[in-house]
Motif scaffolding. Structure first.
Motif: not given
Length: 204
Positions: A35-49, A51-54
């Motif tokens: 994952d050289s571009l760090k797409f999976f490095a940290m938790p995903i927030s709703d600000e980034i994605a 309704n992600y948490s939903f």
């Protein structure tokens, strides 16, 4: 574990959990490099994605997995693998299986599953499920999957059903099957017999 098609013993059960830390940390290094571009490095927030948490019931990321390794939360490679698979399939589900991100996550998952064979061999001394899986059976199961995929000309069964209202009122989540999920299970050597894959094809 959701999606398991046959009972099997987790490699590492009954062993000192600290013995898994070094091999699993090496797995983190492999996944981080992948994952050289760090797409999976940290938790995903709703600000980034939005309704992600939903939309995603159980978020997972490399930082969380690394914390779990450090606190010895994993009793086996399979438990670690479950979280890695969750991380990648979450990406597929949120972005779409055919999207660029979905295809990237699929490629990462395939490469992780190939890597996990050697990791398991190191942990178990070559006695684990992946290490001892008969090559002819693996090839036969893949041929069966290829046949099922070849019959799906309209691609109705390619990915999980997520856009049909009330679908899970009729079909329990535990009974949901699709070609992508079954391919992932094949990569993980979760089908131990021809009958187990046949049952999932019938459910699909």
């Amino acid at each position: 574990r959701e999606g398991d098609s046959d009972d099997d013993e987790d490699e590492g059960d009954g062993e000192d959990l600290s013995a898994l830390v070094d091999p699993l940390n090496a797995c983190i290094d492999f996944l981080t490099e992948l994952d050289s571009l760090k797409f999976f490095a940290m938790p995903i927030s709703d600000e980034i994605a939005p309704n992600y948490s939903f939309e995603i019931e159980r978020p997972m990321d490399l930082h969380t997995i690394q914390q779990n390794v450090g606190s010895e939360q994993y009793a086996s490679l399979d438990e670690f693998d479950d979280d890695v698979v969750t991380m990648f399939t979450n990406c597929m589900r949120y972005n779409g299986y055919a999207s660029d991100f979905g295809q990237l996550a699929t490629d990462f998952l395939r490469r992780w599953c190939e890597h996990a064979i050697g990791v398991e061999r190191e942990i178990t001394g070559g006695r684990g499920r992946r290490s001892t899986f008969p090559h002819p059976l693996r090839a036969l199961l893949q041929d069966m999957w290829n046949l099922a995929k070849g019959m799906d000309d309209e691609e109705w069964f390619v990915s999980p059903v997520t856009n049909v209202e009330g679908y899970n009122d009729v079909i329990p989540v535990s009974d949901m099957r699709d070609l992508t999920t079954m391919q992932h299970l094949l990569w993980r050597d979760r089908y131990l017999t021809v009958d187990s894959l046949s049952r999932d094809v019938e459910l699909m």
